[in-house]
Design an enzyme around this catalytic site. Structure first.
Site, short mmCIF file in Angstrom:
data_model
loop_
_atom_site.label_atom_id
_atom_site.label_comp_id
_atom_site.label_asym_id
_atom_site.label_seq_id
_atom_site.Cartn_x
_atom_site.Cartn_y
_atom_site.Cartn_z
N GLY A 88 -36.62 -41.31 -33.34
CA GLY A 88 -35.34 -41.23 -32.62
C GLY A 88 -34.96 -39.83 -32.21
N GLY A 90 -35.79 -38.59 -29.35
CA GLY A 90 -35.65 -38.55 -27.89
C GLY A 90 -36.95 -38.42 -27.12
CB SER A 91 -40.42 -39.62 -27.60
OG SER A 91 -40.27 -41.00 -27.69
CB SER A 92 -37.85 -42.80 -23.99
OG SER A 92 -36.68 -42.89 -24.73
CB ALA A 94 -38.69 -35.46 -24.15
CG ASP A 135 -31.07 -39.54 -24.34
OD1 ASP A 135 -30.35 -39.56 -23.30
OD2 ASP A 135 -31.61 -40.56 -24.79
#
Ligand code: MEV
Length: 305
Positions: A88, A90-92, A94, A135
């Site tokens: 969680g 924030g990979s999506s 980023a 994000d």
């Protein structure tokens, strides 16, 4: 031609959930990054992404970008990095921001940060249907930001890096389900009043937290974190595990602690005097949490050499 771009992950410091309803939040970018390589080759678009969720965001970003700039050339996008989609951080967000930036460089379509944010937010809403975009702002601008939903306000908060401790609860949170769950409660007058009273209090905490950050008053900042956590508990988004981790951190000497993000899992954060860091970390570990080492205030999306 090949272009390489990276964007940082994020941590929500104050104001989750309320931010979706027009209240401010404070988010900080972290030094775990997602990398995207974009090349104009092949016969059709190809996305080489080890993580399924990322793949969806990359595909949608490519579609939107090509449509906007009327590009017909196939691209190959490869993603990698130290930002796991499971915790969680924030990979999506980023990967979305990094993909749009990489394509803009590859096709010499200059985009301002604001334009990168706006395009990324469209991608995000198309896939998730809900979300404030905080994000994406962290991934785009970096640093620490005062943010209001959909980028109505994106303002840097100038702070020194914080003595943050991050504990992963071991469970992946399903943000959109939690956000939609809260939204369904807001449909009823009675619960709506109660929830907005809590949001009002969260809004006040965010304003006070900004002041404490300006004054480098970490004792006060910690207290505000814990108060923010108690309000998130009242909203019903915390879990017994997150509560245990938060309480353990406070008992071990943290100035304060809270869950960070939607709740239901993912991470908690604590702020502690450096001398207490090890006690706090051990205490979080003793509840079954996993420490994730990060530094905050990381740089936003950037072109890599
Ligand atoms: C989730 O990390 C934070 C929320 O406020 C959702 C959002 O702002 O998009 C719950």
């Amino acid at each position: 031609m090949k272009v390489k771009v990276s964007a940082p992950g994020k941590l929500m410091l104050f104001g989750e959930h309320a931010v979706i309803y027009g209240y401010p939040c404070i988010v900080t970018a972290v030094d775990k990054r997602l990398f995207v390589e974009a090349e104009d080759l092949g016969l059709k678009d190809e996305i080489l992404s080890p993580q399924v969720t990322e793949n969806k965001f990359v595909r949608e970003s490519v579609t939107l970008f090509k449509k906007k700039f009327k590009i017909n050339v196939p691209v190959r996008i490869t993603t990698f990095g130290d930002l796991s989609q499971n915790v969680g951080l924030g990979s999506s967000s980023a990967v979305t921001v990094a993909t749009i930036k990489a394509l803009s460089v590859l096709f010499s379509e200059e985009l301002s940060k604001r334009e990168i944010f706006d395009m990324s937010y469209r991608v995000d809403l198309k896939i998730q249907g809900v979300g404030s975009g905080f994000d994406l702002a962290a991934a785009t601008y970096g640093g620490t930001l005062n943010f209001v939903s959909s980028g109505k306000v994106i303002e840097p908060v100038k702070i020194k890096p914080l003595q943050l401790i991050v504990g992963y609860s071991g469970k992946k949170a399903d943000t959109s389900t939690i956000v939609k769950g809260l939204r369904s409660k807001i449909k009823y007058k009675k619960t709506k009043e109660l929830i907005f009273k809590i949001f009002d209090q969260i809004g006040k905490i965010v304003r006070l937290a900004k002041k404490s950050l300006d004054q480098e008053d970490y004792t006060e900042l910690g207290k505000l974190m814990t108060r923010n956590h108690r309000l998130l508990q009242k909203l019903g988004v915390s879990t017994p595990k997150l509560d245990q981790m938060v309480n353990a951190a406070i008992e071990a000497g943290a100035y304060g602690a809270k869950l960070s993000g939607a709740g239901g899992g993912d991470c908690m954060i604590a702020i502690a005097p450096e001398a207490k860091r090890h006690y706090v970390e051990d205490s979080i570990i003793s509840t079954g949490g996993e420490i994730i080492s990060i530094k905050n205030n990381a740089q936003g999306v950037k072109l890599e050499k």
